[in-house]
Design a protein around this motif. Structure first.
Motif, PDB file in Angstrom:
ATOM      1  N   ALA A  30       8.056  -8.935  -2.359  1.00  0.00           N
ATOM      2  CA  ALA A  30       7.158  -9.390  -3.428  1.00  0.00           C
ATOM      3  C   ALA A  30       6.496  -8.228  -4.152  1.00  0.00           C
ATOM      4  CB  ALA A  30       6.098 -10.323  -2.850  1.00  0.00           C
ATOM      5  N   SER A  31       6.247  -7.130  -3.452  1.00  0.00           N
ATOM      6  CA  SER A  31       5.654  -5.958  -4.096  1.00  0.00           C
ATOM      7  C   SER A  31       6.767  -5.109  -4.697  1.00  0.00           C
ATOM      8  CB  SER A  31       4.861  -5.130  -3.079  1.00  0.00           C
ATOM      9  OG  SER A  31       3.720  -5.832  -2.644  1.00  0.00           O
ATOM     10  N   ARG A  32       6.668  -4.898  -5.992  1.00  0.00           N
ATOM     11  CA  ARG A  32       7.703  -4.134  -6.693  1.00  0.00           C
ATOM     12  C   ARG A  32       7.081  -2.928  -7.371  1.00  0.00           C
ATOM     13  NH1 ARG A  32      11.017  -9.169  -9.494  1.00  0.00           N
ATOM     14  NH2 ARG A  32      12.010  -9.920  -7.577  1.00  0.00           N
ATOM     15  N   ALA A  33       7.689  -1.778  -7.116  1.00  0.00           N
ATOM     16  CA  ALA A  33       7.219  -0.539  -7.732  1.00  0.00           C
ATOM     17  C   ALA A  33       8.100  -0.209  -8.928  1.00  0.00           C
ATOM     18  CB  ALA A  33       7.242   0.603  -6.717  1.00  0.00           C
ATOM     19  N   GLY A  34       7.495   0.066 -10.037  1.00  0.00           N
ATOM     20  CA  GLY A  34       8.257   0.404 -11.233  1.00  0.00           C
ATOM     21  C   GLY A  34       7.401   1.190 -12.201  1.00  0.00           C
ATOM     22  N   LYS A  35       7.755   1.082 -13.449  1.00  0.00           N
ATOM     23  CA  LYS A  35       7.040   1.838 -14.478  1.00  0.00           C
ATOM     24  C   LYS A  35       6.834   0.961 -15.699  1.00  0.00           C
ATOM     25  CE  LYS A  35       6.744   6.441 -16.461  1.00  0.00           C
ATOM     26  NZ  LYS A  35       7.394   7.743 -16.634  1.00  0.00           N
ATOM     27  N   VAL A  36       5.650   1.098 -16.300  1.00  0.00           N
ATOM     28  CA  VAL A  36       5.295   0.313 -17.476  1.00  0.00           C
ATOM     29  C   VAL A  36       5.974   0.902 -18.709  1.00  0.00           C
ATOM     30  CG1 VAL A  36       3.384  -0.505 -18.900  1.00  0.00           C
ATOM     31  CG2 VAL A  36       3.081  -0.278 -16.431  1.00  0.00           C
ATOM     32  N   SER A  37       6.454   0.045 -19.570  1.00  0.00           N
ATOM     33  CA  SER A  37       7.040   0.517 -20.823  1.00  0.00           C
ATOM     34  C   SER A  37       6.004   1.265 -21.651  1.00  0.00           C
ATOM     35  CB  SER A  37       7.586  -0.660 -21.629  1.00  0.00           C
ATOM     36  OG  SER A  37       8.685  -1.247 -20.979  1.00  0.00           O
ATOM     37  N   ARG A  38       6.482   2.163 -22.464  1.00  0.00           N
ATOM     38  CA  ARG A  38       5.590   2.949 -23.307  1.00  0.00           C
ATOM     39  C   ARG A  38       5.528   2.345 -24.693  1.00  0.00           C
ATOM     40  NH1 ARG A  38       1.140   5.828 -23.060  1.00  0.00           N
ATOM     41  NH2 ARG A  38       0.935   7.275 -24.788  1.00  0.00           N
ATOM     42  N   LEU A  39       4.307   2.104 -25.178  1.00  0.00           N
ATOM     43  CA  LEU A  39       4.116   1.550 -26.515  1.00  0.00           C
ATOM     44  C   LEU A  39       3.250   2.512 -27.327  1.00  0.00           C
ATOM     45  CD1 LEU A  39       4.480  -0.697 -28.574  1.00  0.00           C
ATOM     46  CD2 LEU A  39       2.539  -1.893 -27.541  1.00  0.00           C
ATOM     47  N   PRO A  40       3.860   3.329 -28.198  1.00  0.00           N
ATOM     48  CA  PRO A  40       3.078   4.262 -29.011  1.00  0.00           C
ATOM     49  C   PRO A  40       2.117   3.529 -29.933  1.00  0.00           C
ATOM     50  CG  PRO A  40       5.422   4.812 -29.052  1.00  0.00           C
ATOM     51  CD  PRO A  40       5.310   3.459 -28.420  1.00  0.00           C
ATOM     52  N   ALA A  41       1.034   4.196 -30.287  1.00  0.00           N
ATOM     53  CA  ALA A  41      -0.006   3.567 -31.104  1.00  0.00           C
ATOM     54  C   ALA A  41       0.537   3.089 -32.448  1.00  0.00           C
ATOM     55  CB  ALA A  41      -1.156   4.555 -31.310  1.00  0.00           C
ATOM     56  N   LYS A  94       0.829  -1.202   0.000  1.00  0.00           N
ATOM     57  CA  LYS A  94       0.000   0.000   0.000  1.00  0.00           C
ATOM     58  C   LYS A  94       0.868   1.258   0.000  1.00  0.00           C
ATOM     59  CE  LYS A  94      -3.632   0.031   2.676  1.00  0.00           C
ATOM     60  NZ  LYS A  94      -4.554  -0.140   3.812  1.00  0.00           N
ATOM     61  N   LEU A  95       1.976   1.185   0.723  1.00  0.00           N
ATOM     62  CA  LEU A  95       2.895   2.325   0.745  1.00  0.00           C
ATOM     63  C   LEU A  95       3.461   2.579  -0.650  1.00  0.00           C
ATOM     64  CD1 LEU A  95       4.490   4.431   2.347  1.00  0.00           C
ATOM     65  CD2 LEU A  95       6.213   2.667   2.802  1.00  0.00           C
ATOM     66  N   LEU A  96       3.803   1.524  -1.348  1.00  0.00           N
ATOM     67  CA  LEU A  96       4.324   1.679  -2.709  1.00  0.00           C
ATOM     68  C   LEU A  96       3.255   2.223  -3.650  1.00  0.00           C
ATOM     69  CD1 LEU A  96       6.406  -1.617  -3.043  1.00  0.00           C
ATOM     70  CD2 LEU A  96       7.297   0.707  -2.829  1.00  0.00           C
ATOM     71  N   ILE A  97       2.022   1.785  -3.469  1.00  0.00           N
ATOM     72  CA  ILE A  97       0.941   2.257  -4.343  1.00  0.00           C
ATOM     73  C   ILE A  97       0.760   3.754  -4.200  1.00  0.00           C
ATOM     74  CG2 ILE A  97      -1.532   2.091  -4.819  1.00  0.00           C
ATOM     75  CD1 ILE A  97      -1.352  -0.848  -3.882  1.00  0.00           C
ATOM     76  N   GLN A  98       0.979   4.267  -3.005  1.00  0.00           N
ATOM     77  CA  GLN A  98       0.828   5.704  -2.790  1.00  0.00           C
ATOM     78  C   GLN A  98       1.878   6.511  -3.548  1.00  0.00           C
ATOM     79  OE1 GLN A  98       0.815   6.127   1.464  1.00  0.00           O
ATOM     80  NE2 GLN A  98      -1.294   5.446   1.669  1.00  0.00           N
ATOM     81  N   THR A  99       2.955   5.881  -3.969  1.00  0.00           N
ATOM     82  CA  THR A  99       3.971   6.575  -4.763  1.00  0.00           C
ATOM     83  C   THR A  99       3.621   6.598  -6.242  1.00  0.00           C
ATOM     84  OG1 THR A  99       5.352   4.611  -5.206  1.00  0.00           O
ATOM     85  CG2 THR A  99       5.712   5.773  -3.127  1.00  0.00           C
ATOM     86  N   CYS A 100       2.569   5.916  -6.628  1.00  0.00           N
ATOM     87  CA  CYS A 100       2.153   5.910  -8.032  1.00  0.00           C
ATOM     88  C   CYS A 100       1.389   7.199  -8.298  1.00  0.00           C
ATOM     89  CB  CYS A 100       1.283   4.686  -8.332  1.00  0.00           C
ATOM     90  SG  CYS A 100       2.146   3.114  -8.185  1.00  0.00           S
ATOM     91  N   ASP A 101       2.120   8.246  -8.586  1.00  0.00           N
ATOM     92  CA  ASP A 101       1.522   9.571  -8.715  1.00  0.00           C
ATOM     93  C   ASP A 101       1.624  10.133 -10.118  1.00  0.00           C
ATOM     94  OD1 ASP A 101       4.226   9.878  -8.765  1.00  0.00           O
ATOM     95  OD2 ASP A 101       4.351  11.295  -7.115  1.00  0.00           O
ATOM     96  N   MET A 102       1.930   9.292 -11.081  1.00  0.00           N
ATOM     97  CA  MET A 102       1.981   9.750 -12.463  1.00  0.00           C
ATOM     98  C   MET A 102       1.674   8.568 -13.378  1.00  0.00           C
ATOM     99  SD  MET A 102       6.108  10.120 -13.031  1.00  0.00           S
ATOM    100  CE  MET A 102       5.920  10.607 -14.745  1.00  0.00           C
ATOM    101  N   PRO A 103       1.208   8.836 -14.599  1.00  0.00           N
ATOM    102  CA  PRO A 103       0.852   7.749 -15.513  1.00  0.00           C
ATOM    103  C   PRO A 103       2.010   6.793 -15.742  1.00  0.00           C
ATOM    104  CG  PRO A 103       0.048   9.828 -16.359  1.00  0.00           C
ATOM    105  CD  PRO A 103       0.917  10.162 -15.187  1.00  0.00           C
ATOM    106  N   GLY A 104       1.698   5.519 -15.736  1.00  0.00           N
ATOM    107  CA  GLY A 104       2.691   4.484 -16.012  1.00  0.00           C
ATOM    108  C   GLY A 104       3.311   3.860 -14.788  1.00  0.00           C
ATOM    109  N   LYS A 105       3.276   4.530 -13.641  1.00  0.00           N
ATOM    110  CA  LYS A 105       3.865   3.953 -12.438  1.00  0.00           C
ATOM    111  C   LYS A 105       2.947   2.847 -11.922  1.00  0.00           C
ATOM    112  CE  LYS A 105       6.386   6.617  -9.723  1.00  0.00           C
ATOM    113  NZ  LYS A 105       6.821   7.691  -8.798  1.00  0.00           N
ATOM    114  N   ILE A 106       3.552   1.766 -11.464  1.00  0.00           N
ATOM    115  CA  ILE A 106       2.766   0.587 -11.131  1.00  0.00           C
ATOM    116  C   ILE A 106       3.432  -0.192 -10.007  1.00  0.00           C
ATOM    117  CG2 ILE A 106       3.956  -0.880 -12.835  1.00  0.00           C
ATOM    118  CD1 ILE A 106       1.258  -2.237 -13.393  1.00  0.00           C
ATOM    119  N   VAL A 107       2.630  -0.893  -9.242  1.00  0.00           N
ATOM    120  CA  VAL A 107       3.105  -1.835  -8.238  1.00  0.00           C
ATOM    121  C   VAL A 107       2.602  -3.216  -8.644  1.00  0.00           C
ATOM    122  CG1 VAL A 107       3.002  -2.542  -5.820  1.00  0.00           C
ATOM    123  CG2 VAL A 107       3.141  -0.116  -6.408  1.00  0.00           C
TER     124      VAL A 107
END
Length: 971
Positions: A609-620, A584-597
């Motif tokens: 087990a809970s990992r905070a990172g960012k999703v790769s960007r795939l343009p249309a 839950k603490l990590l989820i609170q750091t997801c403050d911009m598009p693409g950030k994910i736990v």
């Protein structure tokens, strides 16, 4: 006399002697006196010379002094220009005063980790006009300091609060997109931070300062545990590519310690001491008019940098302290910050997720399906997977919580394309279900892995997908039982081919809308508990984890091992029970598009087990290119055929998207026996699922639209039985002509229809959108399939058309029973028959009776079907039918009735119910129709084909013709 003379001589001698001695003694003195007089004269001359030289020097000095002001004014001006040029460069954000005109053209640059931060300006006390200033700087990034602004009295207090706000805004400008704020003002309830709207990402306060600070402490602990080690000792030393996924956090405390309780004071001191290493910096405005608790002092802040506003000088210079900029400048700077592109680590799809094309479709789904979706930490990879890992640990299903704008759609695209590159369509099939307002999965209509693509799906349709998967589950269980195995992996180990199925449902909470019987909950529970063993997995997503109306939530979520969360509201995060404390603490750091736990252990916090990172960007564009490449790769396979079901809940279907039609076009059947085998085969195996298909009845299948479920298509089967005629009714002409022409187009896949005769009369108004449908069909698909077609738009030719049909009927009647089966089908198609005077019923004293042509039509309806003569009649409504037909005697001769929305009276006439009057009760789109068989009382609601679609129906007919031509060439 002598004596006397001798005495006189003696006195004279003495006098002479004295005079001689005197002369001898006085002469040097005289010489000395003379020399001194000479010296005096020389000194006087020297003095006069010096006076003269001094006068000249003084005069020269006066001349030069008169020029000094101009000279230094020039030098100072040059210095001011140099300082201005410096401020225009990278140092502007650090050192420029808010009054500097250059702020009007300021644009954000790359975040710079400046070690110092401007708090005011030095002035030379000898310069009353203060024309030249030097920035007064406080320690900032990397200096491990806490800034304390100390004030006494109301005037200084206001100045201190202004300086605090100035510092807040300057930190935001120095670190665009990388700063967040915690603003503390218990005494003023936030009034101390009027600049709040100009700051990005201000944390929501919880009404308890200590709780707010506890959150900051948890962030400090998380950053230290995640990023710092023996080599990286402070947050600013974290590599930039990794650090951009985090933020610096600034805690600003106003009017401290006014109304700060002991818990809050202790928490603030702890954050101040430990925060800088973790990128958490504290700025405190200390109001010296308010006393701290007796045993507490800010001396306990070990890294304090104190700015005392009561001191008039600093380092021997006068100092003025900054105030917050005016409102207009605040708005300008905030807009520039908002418009600036956020920095990001290189997590592009190409570098993090994609694999070389030579490696596509090489992975096996026997144990699991797995793909990267992004990265975490310095070089870690975030994976999603379903199945069983090497340690035997299962991951049956997944769930995603993400608010609007969090990047959920991009995550879907990355996951789908990542999986599609690794696994072939024989290893993986996808069921993609958008919510009722969603079109996220539209790009995958051409993806060879797609089994179902449902856009803008109604709750009813989404529930039908679950039901379809449950039927597939039962089918797979029968396969496993027949082979003597218990699960999917064991079945695949036998060398059998069977793809894993992955269901993606966006906005899954819509499943439960209008579900009074709890059907969706029951289906979800069965799939959650039993799906994994047969290779069926789900990923359901919504803005929050729970859903109103969902039953068995605990049992369903107990089988959801993969739990993902992106940006969510604070309330939704606080309410989460599906993640542990750290998650839950990590989820609170997801403050911009693409950030994910991501957590693949049922939300358990253990072992990171809970990992905070960012999703790769795939343009249309890149996504569409990948889909096209995958489609081309599949099309090159020798036995490949597309089996995707496309359903758009707000649009009319395309005939070319009908998989049952497409299957018969791509692999045409050449005999009645082969068609019977195909028709009896279940839809799961690519068949039609028609159990009562008998070749002896010479049945022909065709379609009028798409049912409101995934696998269903509004099908009409014409057999050589009594009353096997079709009636199409509705005032929406595009939909009525769409159904009529599609019914004829579908006939081309029937081997018995090759060589059939079609007699058509279309009496619609020329120039309308639908007027070209039947001619276009005749000139494309029907002609390519070898049907003999006659089409007239002249009502005067109706009698001849009916006469031809009756003559063909008489010929068949005259033939022997065995010979009758050899006659090809004949279809009489009458559209807008009420427009033909020859067909209109004749009025007399006893009522209405059939005309001559009407009698011919009635004969065809009565006796034609069992001899292979079928009538398809199309009219706007029941009143128009009554103009040419006897409602009581002739209308019952139509077994297949297709109706659009009609009045209640007309609905009762056509279906003996009000169902056809309620087709559009949920809105005007999509258009709905009803198939009704009065003999079996079967009624099916469906979306009709229409001439008003994104892909023109005439273009779809051409595509059908092309498919026929291609099949003939390959045969």
């Amino acid at each position: 006399m002598v004596d006397r003379a001798g005495r006189c001589d003696s006195a004279g001698l003495h006098l002479s002697l004295v005079l001689s001695v005197r002369n001898i003694m006085w002469h040097p003195w005289l010489r000395q006196q003379s020399a001194q007089q000479d010296d005096i004269q020389r000194l006087e001359a020297r003095k006069q010379q010096l006076i003269s030289d001094g006068a000249h020097a003084f005069a020269y000095g006066q001349i030069q002094a008169s020029r000094t002001g101009e000279q230094f004014k020039r030098l100072l001006a040059e210095s001011d220009v140099a300082a201005a040029q410096l401020i225009q460069g990278p140092g502007m954000t650090v050192g420029a005063a808010w009054a500097a005109p250059s702020w009007s053209s300021w644009v954000p640059g790359t975040a710079t980790l400046e070690p110092f931060l401007r708090v005011g300006a030095y002035h030379d006390p000898r310069d009353p006009q203060r024309t030249f200033t030097v920035p007064f700087l406080a320690p900032f990034i990397g200096q491990n300091r806490t800034v304390i602004i100390r004030t006494e009295g109301e005037a200084q207090r206001e100045a201190g609060l202004e300086l605090l706000q100035s510092l807040a805004l300057r930190t935001a400008l120095l670190l665009p997109h990388q700063a967040s704020y915690v603003l503390l003002d218990p005494a003023g309830n936030g009034a101390a931070f009027l600049i709040r709207k100009a700051l990005p990402r201000v944390a929501e306060t919880q009404g308890d300062i200590r709780r707010d600070l506890d959150q900051v402490e948890r962030n400090i602990q998380r950053v230290i545990e995640t990023y710092l080690d023996a080599e990286v000792r402070s947050f600013e030393q974290v590599p930039e590519g990794t650090r951009v996924n985090e933020r610096f956090e600034f805690v600003l405390a106003a009017d401290f310690p006014n109304q700060y309780d002991r818990r809050a004071i202790e928490g603030l001191m702890k954050v101040a001491n430990t925060g800088p290493r973790a990128g958490r910096y504290t700025f405190i405005h200390q109001n010296m008019d308010v006393e701290l608790p007796r045993d507490l002092t800010l001396e306990q802040i070990e890294n304090a940098f104190v700015i005392d506003l009561s001191a008039v000088k600093a380092d021997g210079f006068d100092v003025t302290y900054d105030r917050s900029p005016d409102a207009r400048l605040q708005q300008t700077l905030k807009k520039q910050l908002d418009d600036a592109k956020a920095p990001e680590r290189d997590l592009s799809f190409a570098t993090k997720v994609a694999i070389p094309e030579s490696a596509w479709w090489q992975a096996s789904a026997q144990q699991r399906i797995q793909t990267p979706i992004g990265g975490f930490g310095t070089d870690g990879t975030l994976d999603t997977w379903f199945g069983v890992d090497g340690d035997g640990r299962p991951c049956a299903h997944g769930m995603l919580g993400a608010m609007t704008g969090a990047g959920k759609s991009n995550l879907y695209h990355v996951m789908i394309c990542g999986l599609a590159q690794r696994y072939s369509p024989e290893e993986l099939r996808l069921y993609l279900i958008d919510g009722k307002d969603g079109v996220e999965f539209q790009p995958y209509r051409a993806l060879p892995h797609a089994a179902v693509v449902s856009l803008r799906s109604s709750p009813e349709l989404s529930r039908s997908v679950l039901k379809d998967l449950l039927m597939e589950k039962e089918r797979r269980n029968r396969l496993f039982k027949a082979q003597g195995v218990q699960d999917y992996a064991s079945y695949r180990a036998l060398g059998e081919s069977l793809p894993r199925l992955l269901l993606l449902v966006d906005e899954y909470q819509e499943l439960f809308e209008g579900d009074a019987d709890g059907e969706a909950s029951a289906h979800l529970l069965q799939l959650a508990q039993q799906g994994r063993s047969v290779g069926i997995h789900m990923l359901i997503a919504s803005q929050r984890y729970g859903a109103t109306g969902m039953l068995h939530q605990g049992a369903v979520f107990g089988n959801v091992h993969l739990r993902m969360a992106m940006q969510m509201s604070r309330a939704d995060v606080d309410a989460l029970t599906e993640f542990g404390r750290r998650g839950k603490l990590l989820i609170q750091t997801c403050d911009m598009p693409g950030k994910i736990v991501v957590n693949d252990r049922s939300g358990d916090d253990g072992d990171g087990a809970s990992r905070a990172g960012k999703v790769s960007r795939l343009p249309a564009a890149e996504r569409d290119s990948i889909v096209n490449q995958l489609a081309a790769r599949a099309a090159a396979l020798p036995n490949y055929r597309s089996r995707v079901v496309v359903f758009d809940g707000q649009a009319q279907p395309n005939l070319t998207d009908n998989p049952q039609l497409q299957a018969l076009l791509e692999r045409p059947v050449r005999s009645g026996t082969a068609l019977e085998a195909h028709a009896r085969r279940s839809p799961a195996d690519g068949g039609l699922g028609v159990d009562d298909w008998f070749e002896a009845e010479q049945p022909m299948v065709t379609w009028a639209g798409q049912e409101f479920n995934v696998g269903g298509h509004a099908r009409v089967v014409l057999r050589r039985r009594a009353h096997e005629h079709v009636l199409v009714v509705g005032r929406n002409a595009p939909a009525r002509y769409g159904m009529l022409s599609a019914l004829l187009a579908g006939l081309v896949v029937n081997p018995l229809a090759r060589g059939a005769t079609v007699l058509m009369a279309d009496l619609s108004v020329s120039g309308t959108q639908w007027a070209d449908a039947l001619p276009a069909l005749r000139d494309s698909a029907l002609r390519e399939a070898g049907l003999n077609v006659s089409l007239t738009r002249d009502s005067d030719e109706i009698p001849d058309l009916l006469a031809r049909a009756c003559a063909a009927l008489e010929e068949r009647r005259a033939a022997s029973k065995d010979a009758r089966a050899s006659f090809p089908p004949l279809l009489l198609v009458l559209s807008e028959p009420h427009e033909a005077d020859a067909l209109r019923r004749v009025q007399d004293t006893f009522g209405a009776s059939d005309s001559v042509s009407g009698t011919h039509l009635r004969t065809l309806l009565t006796d034609g079907a069992h001899l292979g003569v079928h009538v398809i009649l199309s009219a706007p409504g029941v009143p128009q039918l009554r103009a040419v037909l006897d409602e009581r005697q002739t209308l019952p001769l139509f077994k297949h009735r297709l109706t659009l929305q009609v009045s209640e009276d007309d609905s009762y006439t056509l279906t003996r119910s009000r169902r056809a009057a309620k087709l559009q009760q949920h809105g005007d789109t999509p258009l709905a129709a009803l198939y009704h068989d009065p003999e079996t009382e079967v009624s099916v609601r469906f979306k009709p084909y229409s001439t008003d679609t994104d892909i023109p129906l005439t273009a779809q007919f051409i595509a059908v013709a092309q498919a026929i031509r291609t099949a003939e060439v390959t045969a």
